[in-house]
Design a protein around this motif. Structure first.
Motif, PDB file in Angstrom:
ATOM      1  N   LEU A  32       0.814  -1.224   0.000  1.00  0.00           N
ATOM      2  CA  LEU A  32       0.000   0.000   0.000  1.00  0.00           C
ATOM      3  C   LEU A  32       0.845   1.270   0.000  1.00  0.00           C
ATOM      4  CD1 LEU A  32      -2.883   0.949  -0.179  1.00  0.00           C
ATOM      5  CD2 LEU A  32      -3.050   0.787   2.306  1.00  0.00           C
ATOM      6  N   VAL A  33       1.963   1.281   0.705  1.00  0.00           N
ATOM      7  CA  VAL A  33       2.834   2.462   0.693  1.00  0.00           C
ATOM      8  C   VAL A  33       3.286   2.730  -0.738  1.00  0.00           C
ATOM      9  CG1 VAL A  33       5.044   3.430   1.458  1.00  0.00           C
ATOM     10  CG2 VAL A  33       3.617   2.170   3.082  1.00  0.00           C
ATOM     11  N   THR A  34       3.681   1.677  -1.419  1.00  0.00           N
ATOM     12  CA  THR A  34       4.159   1.833  -2.789  1.00  0.00           C
ATOM     13  C   THR A  34       3.041   2.271  -3.726  1.00  0.00           C
ATOM     14  OG1 THR A  34       5.893   0.220  -2.393  1.00  0.00           O
ATOM     15  CG2 THR A  34       5.356   0.676  -4.685  1.00  0.00           C
ATOM     16  N   VAL A  58       6.711  -3.629  -3.471  1.00  0.00           N
ATOM     17  CA  VAL A  58       6.967  -3.291  -4.874  1.00  0.00           C
ATOM     18  C   VAL A  58       5.679  -3.359  -5.687  1.00  0.00           C
ATOM     19  CG1 VAL A  58       9.370  -4.052  -4.843  1.00  0.00           C
ATOM     20  CG2 VAL A  58       7.593  -5.660  -5.466  1.00  0.00           C
ATOM     21  N   THR A  59       5.650  -2.577  -6.746  1.00  0.00           N
ATOM     22  CA  THR A  59       4.537  -2.635  -7.686  1.00  0.00           C
ATOM     23  C   THR A  59       4.713  -3.873  -8.557  1.00  0.00           C
ATOM     24  OG1 THR A  59       5.717  -1.375  -9.362  1.00  0.00           O
ATOM     25  CG2 THR A  59       4.367  -0.117  -7.798  1.00  0.00           C
ATOM     26  N   ALA A  60       3.728  -4.151  -9.375  1.00  0.00           N
ATOM     27  CA  ALA A  60       3.828  -5.280 -10.311  1.00  0.00           C
ATOM     28  C   ALA A  60       5.040  -5.121 -11.226  1.00  0.00           C
ATOM     29  CB  ALA A  60       2.544  -5.391 -11.125  1.00  0.00           C
ATOM     30  N   ALA A  61       5.426  -3.880 -11.498  1.00  0.00           N
ATOM     31  CA  ALA A  61       6.578  -3.614 -12.358  1.00  0.00           C
ATOM     32  C   ALA A  61       7.900  -3.659 -11.589  1.00  0.00           C
ATOM     33  CB  ALA A  61       6.417  -2.258 -13.029  1.00  0.00           C
ATOM     34  N   GLY A  62       7.833  -3.823 -10.266  1.00  0.00           N
ATOM     35  CA  GLY A  62       9.045  -3.964  -9.472  1.00  0.00           C
ATOM     36  C   GLY A  62       9.607  -2.685  -8.876  1.00  0.00           C
ATOM     37  N   ALA A  63       8.883  -1.570  -8.979  1.00  0.00           N
ATOM     38  CA  ALA A  63       9.342  -0.309  -8.400  1.00  0.00           C
ATOM     39  C   ALA A  63       8.883  -0.200  -6.950  1.00  0.00           C
ATOM     40  CB  ALA A  63       8.805   0.868  -9.209  1.00  0.00           C
ATOM     41  N   THR A  64       9.655   0.520  -6.163  1.00  0.00           N
ATOM     42  CA  THR A  64       9.322   0.734  -4.753  1.00  0.00           C
ATOM     43  C   THR A  64       8.760   2.141  -4.550  1.00  0.00           C
ATOM     44  OG1 THR A  64      11.483   1.655  -4.178  1.00  0.00           O
ATOM     45  CG2 THR A  64      11.254  -0.760  -4.068  1.00  0.00           C
ATOM     46  N   ALA A  65       8.270   2.392  -3.356  1.00  0.00           N
ATOM     47  CA  ALA A  65       7.809   3.740  -3.009  1.00  0.00           C
ATOM     48  C   ALA A  65       8.957   4.736  -3.149  1.00  0.00           C
ATOM     49  CB  ALA A  65       7.258   3.752  -1.585  1.00  0.00           C
ATOM     50  N   LEU A  66      10.157   4.295  -2.819  1.00  0.00           N
ATOM     51  CA  LEU A  66      11.311   5.180  -2.917  1.00  0.00           C
ATOM     52  C   LEU A  66      11.594   5.559  -4.369  1.00  0.00           C
ATOM     53  CD1 LEU A  66      13.344   6.625  -1.154  1.00  0.00           C
ATOM     54  CD2 LEU A  66      14.818   4.606  -1.284  1.00  0.00           C
ATOM     55  N   HIS A  67      11.423   4.647  -5.285  1.00  0.00           N
ATOM     56  CA  HIS A  67      11.573   4.977  -6.711  1.00  0.00           C
ATOM     57  C   HIS A  67      10.594   6.095  -7.092  1.00  0.00           C
ATOM     58  CE1 HIS A  67      13.550   0.971  -7.093  1.00  0.00           C
ATOM     59  NE2 HIS A  67      14.197   1.576  -8.086  1.00  0.00           N
ATOM     60  N   HIS A  68       9.341   5.947  -6.676  1.00  0.00           N
ATOM     61  CA  HIS A  68       8.320   6.926  -7.046  1.00  0.00           C
ATOM     62  C   HIS A  68       8.558   8.277  -6.374  1.00  0.00           C
ATOM     63  CE1 HIS A  68       5.996   4.259  -9.519  1.00  0.00           C
ATOM     64  NE2 HIS A  68       6.104   3.333  -8.582  1.00  0.00           N
ATOM     65  N   ALA A  69       8.967   8.268  -5.121  1.00  0.00           N
ATOM     66  CA  ALA A  69       9.257   9.529  -4.431  1.00  0.00           C
ATOM     67  C   ALA A  69      10.443  10.230  -5.089  1.00  0.00           C
ATOM     68  CB  ALA A  69       9.529   9.273  -2.950  1.00  0.00           C
ATOM     69  N   GLU A  83      14.579   6.796   6.303  1.00  0.00           N
ATOM     70  CA  GLU A  83      14.663   6.751   7.773  1.00  0.00           C
ATOM     71  C   GLU A  83      13.865   5.592   8.355  1.00  0.00           C
ATOM     72  OE1 GLU A  83      13.340  10.667   8.848  1.00  0.00           O
ATOM     73  OE2 GLU A  83      15.200  11.596   8.134  1.00  0.00           O
ATOM     74  N   HIS A  84      12.882   5.104   7.612  1.00  0.00           N
ATOM     75  CA  HIS A  84      12.070   3.983   8.075  1.00  0.00           C
ATOM     76  C   HIS A  84      12.438   2.674   7.384  1.00  0.00           C
ATOM     77  CE1 HIS A  84       9.767   7.208   9.909  1.00  0.00           C
ATOM     78  NE2 HIS A  84       9.317   6.281  10.728  1.00  0.00           N
ATOM     79  N   GLY A  85      13.620   2.627   6.814  1.00  0.00           N
ATOM     80  CA  GLY A  85      14.156   1.363   6.310  1.00  0.00           C
ATOM     81  C   GLY A  85      14.009   1.083   4.835  1.00  0.00           C
ATOM     82  N   ALA A  86      13.591   2.074   4.043  1.00  0.00           N
ATOM     83  CA  ALA A  86      13.485   1.837   2.599  1.00  0.00           C
ATOM     84  C   ALA A  86      14.876   1.548   2.030  1.00  0.00           C
ATOM     85  CB  ALA A  86      12.866   3.037   1.896  1.00  0.00           C
ATOM     86  N   ASP A  87      14.930   0.561   1.169  1.00  0.00           N
ATOM     87  CA  ASP A  87      16.191   0.135   0.561  1.00  0.00           C
ATOM     88  C   ASP A  87      16.541   1.046  -0.603  1.00  0.00           C
ATOM     89  OD1 ASP A  87      18.358  -1.152  -0.553  1.00  0.00           O
ATOM     90  OD2 ASP A  87      17.287  -3.007  -1.007  1.00  0.00           O
ATOM     91  N   HIS A  88      17.521   1.925  -0.385  1.00  0.00           N
ATOM     92  CA  HIS A  88      17.911   2.866  -1.443  1.00  0.00           C
ATOM     93  C   HIS A  88      18.724   2.191  -2.543  1.00  0.00           C
ATOM     94  CE1 HIS A  88      21.522   2.924   1.048  1.00  0.00           C
ATOM     95  NE2 HIS A  88      22.155   3.354  -0.017  1.00  0.00           N
ATOM     96  N   THR A  89      19.070   0.921  -2.346  1.00  0.00           N
ATOM     97  CA  THR A  89      19.811   0.181  -3.374  1.00  0.00           C
ATOM     98  C   THR A  89      18.908  -0.740  -4.191  1.00  0.00           C
ATOM     99  OG1 THR A  89      20.379  -1.686  -1.946  1.00  0.00           O
ATOM    100  CG2 THR A  89      21.885   0.214  -1.921  1.00  0.00           C
ATOM    101  N   ALA A  90      17.608  -0.718  -3.902  1.00  0.00           N
ATOM    102  CA  ALA A  90      16.670  -1.582  -4.631  1.00  0.00           C
ATOM    103  C   ALA A  90      16.698  -1.234  -6.120  1.00  0.00           C
ATOM    104  CB  ALA A  90      15.257  -1.410  -4.084  1.00  0.00           C
ATOM    105  N   THR A  91      16.780  -2.257  -6.929  1.00  0.00           N
ATOM    106  CA  THR A  91      16.813  -2.068  -8.378  1.00  0.00           C
ATOM    107  C   THR A  91      15.527  -2.600  -8.969  1.00  0.00           C
ATOM    108  OG1 THR A  91      19.211  -2.320  -8.383  1.00  0.00           O
ATOM    109  CG2 THR A  91      18.090  -2.614 -10.483  1.00  0.00           C
ATOM    110  N   ALA A  97      17.250   0.168 -12.581  1.00  0.00           N
ATOM    111  CA  ALA A  97      17.681   1.409 -11.946  1.00  0.00           C
ATOM    112  C   ALA A  97      17.308   1.442 -10.478  1.00  0.00           C
ATOM    113  CB  ALA A  97      17.057   2.604 -12.657  1.00  0.00           C
ATOM    114  N   ARG A  98      18.161   2.064  -9.717  1.00  0.00           N
ATOM    115  CA  ARG A  98      17.906   2.339  -8.312  1.00  0.00           C
ATOM    116  C   ARG A  98      17.106   3.636  -8.215  1.00  0.00           C
ATOM    117  NH1 ARG A  98      23.690   1.198  -5.312  1.00  0.00           N
ATOM    118  NH2 ARG A  98      23.726  -1.048  -5.721  1.00  0.00           N
ATOM    119  N   PRO A  99      16.587   3.952  -7.024  1.00  0.00           N
ATOM    120  CA  PRO A  99      15.858   5.216  -6.869  1.00  0.00           C
ATOM    121  C   PRO A  99      16.669   6.440  -7.304  1.00  0.00           C
ATOM    122  CG  PRO A  99      15.375   3.790  -5.028  1.00  0.00           C
ATOM    123  CD  PRO A  99      16.465   3.113  -5.815  1.00  0.00           C
ATOM    124  N   ALA A 100      17.971   6.464  -7.029  1.00  0.00           N
ATOM    125  CA  ALA A 100      18.801   7.600  -7.459  1.00  0.00           C
ATOM    126  C   ALA A 100      18.803   7.719  -8.981  1.00  0.00           C
ATOM    127  CB  ALA A 100      20.222   7.461  -6.933  1.00  0.00           C
ATOM    128  N   GLY A 101      18.752   6.595  -9.663  1.00  0.00           N
ATOM    129  CA  GLY A 101      18.682   6.610 -11.121  1.00  0.00           C
ATOM    130  C   GLY A 101      17.378   7.211 -11.616  1.00  0.00           C
TER     131      GLY A 101
END
Length: 119
Positions: A32-34, A58-69, A83-91, A97-101
């Motif tokens: 739901l967060v994602t 993750v969404t069906a496409a594999g993106a996280t809430a951090l990707h969208h933010a 700060e609440h544990g989101a994985d900034h290295t999730a691809t 791509a990672r969220p930074a990408g």
């Protein structure tokens, strides 16, 4: 009122009441967060994070809430998720791509710099 409607409205009192009556809602809505981040419902994202919902769904496409933010340039939400544990290295698999990408692609330099500083 449906649980997801209360979340999307960021109706904290109703969401808390529904969770108290049915704690299993948290488990049944693991992504739901994602989904709220994908919809850019930032008050809902903040509420769910503060209530302890999973920040790494993750969404069906594999993106996280951090990707969208990151893509939206939402630095405050990005920080909250991390700060609440989101994985900034999730691809995510679509663009590998990672969220930074995503922040780089969508030209959100402040968010990109923050995420890259975590590595």
């Amino acid at each position: 009122m449906k649980f997801e409607d209360a979340v999307e409205a960021a109706d904290e009192a109703t969401v808390r009441s529904m969770l108290a009556a049915d704690p299993g809602l948290r488990d049944r809505h693991g992504d739901l967060v994602t989904r709220m981040a994908e919809a850019r419902a930032w008050p809902a994202v903040r509420l769910l994070v503060e209530l302890g919902f999973d920040v790494n769904g993750v969404t069906a496409a594999g993106a996280t809430a951090l990707h969208h933010a990151a893509a939206a340039g939402e630095l405050a939400i990005t920080r909250l998720l991390v700060e609440h544990g989101a994985d900034h290295t999730a691809t995510e698999p679509g663009f590998e791509a990672r969220p930074a990408g995503w922040a780089r692609y969508f030209k959100k330099p402040e968010v990109r710099e923050y995420l890259e500083s975590l590595s």
